[in-house]
Scaffold this motif. Structure first.
Motif, short mmCIF file in Angstrom:
data_model
loop_
_atom_site.label_atom_id
_atom_site.label_comp_id
_atom_site.label_asym_id
_atom_site.label_seq_id
_atom_site.Cartn_x
_atom_site.Cartn_y
_atom_site.Cartn_z
N GLU A 209 1.07 -1.68 0.28
CA GLU A 209 0.18 -0.29 0.24
C GLU A 209 0.93 1.53 -0.17
O GLU A 209 1.94 1.38 0.21
CB GLU A 209 -0.73 0.07 1.97
CG GLU A 209 -2.29 1.42 1.09
CD GLU A 209 -2.74 1.14 2.49
OE1 GLU A 209 -4.25 0.82 2.22
OE2 GLU A 209 -2.32 0.86 3.76
N GLN B 133 0.99 6.62 3.23
CA GLN B 133 0.22 6.96 3.46
C GLN B 133 0.10 8.47 3.57
O GLN B 133 1.12 8.87 4.59
CB GLN B 133 -1.46 6.99 4.58
CG GLN B 133 -2.24 8.03 4.94
CD GLN B 133 -3.51 7.31 5.97
OE1 GLN B 133 -3.17 6.19 6.46
NE2 GLN B 133 -4.49 8.22 5.68
N PHE C 38 -8.36 11.13 3.47
CA PHE C 38 -8.62 10.58 2.47
C PHE C 38 -8.81 10.58 1.13
O PHE C 38 -9.18 10.53 0.72
CB PHE C 38 -9.85 9.94 2.83
CG PHE C 38 -10.14 9.34 4.10
CD1 PHE C 38 -9.21 8.21 4.55
CD2 PHE C 38 -11.31 9.98 5.26
CE1 PHE C 38 -9.37 7.92 6.10
CE2 PHE C 38 -11.08 9.19 6.29
CZ PHE C 38 -10.13 8.48 7.03
N ASN D 22 -4.81 7.54 -3.50
CA ASN D 22 -3.53 7.78 -2.86
C ASN D 22 -3.04 5.72 -3.17
O ASN D 22 -3.35 5.15 -2.78
CB ASN D 22 -3.05 7.41 -1.71
CG ASN D 22 -1.43 7.69 -1.86
OD1 ASN D 22 -0.74 7.90 -2.91
ND2 ASN D 22 -1.37 7.25 -0.37
N GLN E 109 -6.85 2.97 3.45
CA GLN E 109 -6.48 3.91 2.60
C GLN E 109 -6.90 3.48 1.56
O GLN E 109 -7.52 4.22 0.23
CB GLN E 109 -5.37 4.69 2.73
CG GLN E 109 -4.54 5.13 1.67
CD GLN E 109 -3.29 4.95 1.76
OE1 GLN E 109 -3.11 5.23 2.67
NE2 GLN E 109 -2.37 4.42 1.09
N SER F 30 -9.48 5.12 -1.54
CA SER F 30 -8.99 4.84 -2.21
C SER F 30 -9.63 4.60 -3.49
O SER F 30 -10.11 5.30 -4.63
CB SER F 30 -7.66 4.52 -2.80
OG SER F 30 -6.83 5.87 -1.62
#
Length: 528
Positions: A74, A77, A103, A106, A246, A250
């Motif tokens: 991932e 962030q 948020f 990403n 996340q 996204s």
């Protein structure tokens, strides 16, 4: 030692460190796999027609032409950037934040490519997916006899594990190996080797990394043999790749730019329990009784970090194949798989994922339960852990007190890194801390709340002065001091040791009600 949560492996390590530091013992250069007999990747040859017309070959061509390198991690962030001046500036900045600031889109590059390909294929997407799924099923049939002969060379316990008591192979390992090779999955040979010969669970790498860390603090002199110290060491802070909140958000925001998004999620039943372990003699469970009995695991045991690392390699491969075969933006958090795409194709995509997964790694009907768990115990921690406990509990009690409206999003700041991480993850090394967090997040879910925890420096922390009996900031902001009765909640804390979680969850909710502002009819003003 009990008070510091030390246990037998810690004692062994300390004894080893003392003996090594005083040169009472010597080291020999050992490779990472020296604990286990060396095994080779089984031979396989991909034999697809050279004209490339087969749907699988055409999909492989799409992937190769993309120029993207597979990476399951991932993306990091983006961090919120506070003013960095003082608590007043931080407080005003926090009030100005909007939900979208927390948020941003990403996405992992591979997931974004899959979503872009869905959009590019348009109405042809389902037809492409159907042709690929049928081709995978055809490949399973074509290689059925060859797989039986190929798997006959695997260790006996591996063969038994992959048959899962059915008398036939329920894992199409040879097909999976062909697909990983066709699509150039990174280091597919090593994964196929461990799937074929089983996964090693233990090794010298953990001890080596600990010694390296001690050497950086000048607590060790050496090494006197350098080969073992350098070979195959993990990067500092190395953790298994995973996709979490996340990625979910996204994906939702990215898909929403072209249509109505829809999420899918599925749990891989059995997970670790479907993969064989290299040495069953290393994984034993003792069942007390008269007489007591020792049972050996033939599959990866629950609660072992080695099991997590091994399974995640397989989960990464399943997500990779979903992306390159179906253009399905599939990700996973350990054994929980999920994805998102437009409403009109989501159901079909999910069915495709299930079809590919079942064709390659059919699961037993019953999920593994207690049989897969190894017993472990933790003890109450003192010292610095007491500060961690206070920091974590302060966040929990504050949220219970204000009791946000259902569906609200709450932005929380914490200046204790350990507490921040535990609150995010929902668990801790200490069993009692974990019970509190499990009950807390269950309460959050019941109220459909959305929480995010962020780091704040002590100088910007609005509560730092109050914790030191300095009320200047609170007085300047016109805050009202309120005495809260936490008696019932403190009583609940005393039940943690001897109460099961299924009982603690509802009693936590009752204790939460006793401290809630709404329970005493308090009128709260919204902060402008």
């Amino acid at each position: 030692m009990i008070g510091n949560s030390w246990h037998l492996p810690t004692c062994r390590f300390l004894l080893f460190a003392v003996l090594l530091a005083n040169q009472a013992i010597s080291l020999q250069a050992l490779g990472q796999d020296s604990r286990y007999t060396q095994v080779q990747t089984p031979l396989l040859e991909v034999r697809f027609h050279p004209d490339g017309s087969r749907p699988l070959c055409r999909m492989a061509s799409f992937w190769r032409r993309s120029g993207i390198n597979w990476d399951p991690k991932e993306p990091r962030q983006p961090q919120l950037q506070p003013p960095g001046r003082d608590e007043f500036a931080h407080f005003q900045w926090a009030l100005s934040l909007q939900w979208l600031d927390l948020f941003p889109v990403n996405l992992n590059r591979c997931l974004q490519w899959a979503l872009d390909m869905q959009q590019h294929m348009g109405a042809s997407l389902q037809q492409w997916r159907d042709s690929v799924r049928e081709d995978v099923q055809a490949l399973v049939r074509e290689l059925a006899e060859e797989q039986e002969a190929w798997m006959s060379a695997a260790p006996a316990h591996v063969i038994r594990v992959y048959k899962q008591g059915t008398g036939r192979n329920v894992v199409s390992l040879l097909v999976m190996a062909h697909l990983l090779q066709l699509f150039a999955f990174p280091e597919f040979e090593l994964l196929v080797r461990d799937l074929f010969h089983s996964f090693p669970l233990l090794g010298p790498e953990t001890l080596r990394s600990e010694v390296e860390a001690e050497a950086k603090k000048d607590r060790f002199v050496g090494p006197f043999g350098t080969a073992w110290l350098r070979a195959n060491s993990k990067e500092e802070g190395d953790v298994p790749p995973y996709a979490g909140t996340q990625t979910v958000i996204s994906q939702l925001r990215y898909v929403a730019t072209t249509g109505q998004p829809r999420l899918f999620a599925v749990d891989h039943e059995g997970a670790y329990r479907s993969l064989p372990v290299r040495k069953p003699s290393e994984c034993c469970t003792i069942l007390p009784g008269d007489p007591a009995a020792v049972w050996m695991h033939q599959v990866l045991p629950f609660s072992s970090s080695g099991s997590v690392w091994s399974y995640i390699r397989v989960a990464d491969a399943l997500c990779f194949l979903s992306i390159v075969l179906l253009w399905l933006a599939a990700a996973h958090f350990v054994d929980d798989f999920f994805g998102c795409e437009r409403l009109e194709s989501a159901d079909h995509g999910f069915q495709g994922f299930q079809g590919i997964r079942d064709s390659l790694t059919s699961c037993a009907a019953e999920p593994a339960k207690l049989a897969g768990k190894l017993g472990f115990a933790t003890s109450w921690m003192f010292g610095s852990a007491y500060i961690f406990w206070l920091e974590m509990l302060a966040q929990v009690l504050a949220l219970l007190r204000i009791r946000p409206q259902p569906g609200s999003h709450v932005l929380c700041f914490c200046d204790n890194v350990a507490a921040e991480h535990a609150l995010r993850k929902g668990y801790s090394k200490d069993e009692r801390f974990t019970k509190v967090l499990a009950c807390f997040w269950s309460w959050v879910a019941d109220r459909s709340l959305s929480l995010t925890f962020h780091r704040v420096s002590s100088k910007e922390n609005c509560s730092d002065g109050v914790s030191r009996d300095n009320w200047q900031f609170a007085d300047d902001c016109g805050f009202e001091k309120l005495e809260v009765d936490f008696h019932n909640f403190y009583q609940w804390l005393t039940t943690l040791d001897h109460t099961d979680l299924d009982v603690l969850v509802p009693t936590f909710a009752q204790a939460a009600d006793s401290v809630s502002a709404h329970q005493i009819g308090e009128q709260r003003a919204e902060v402008a």
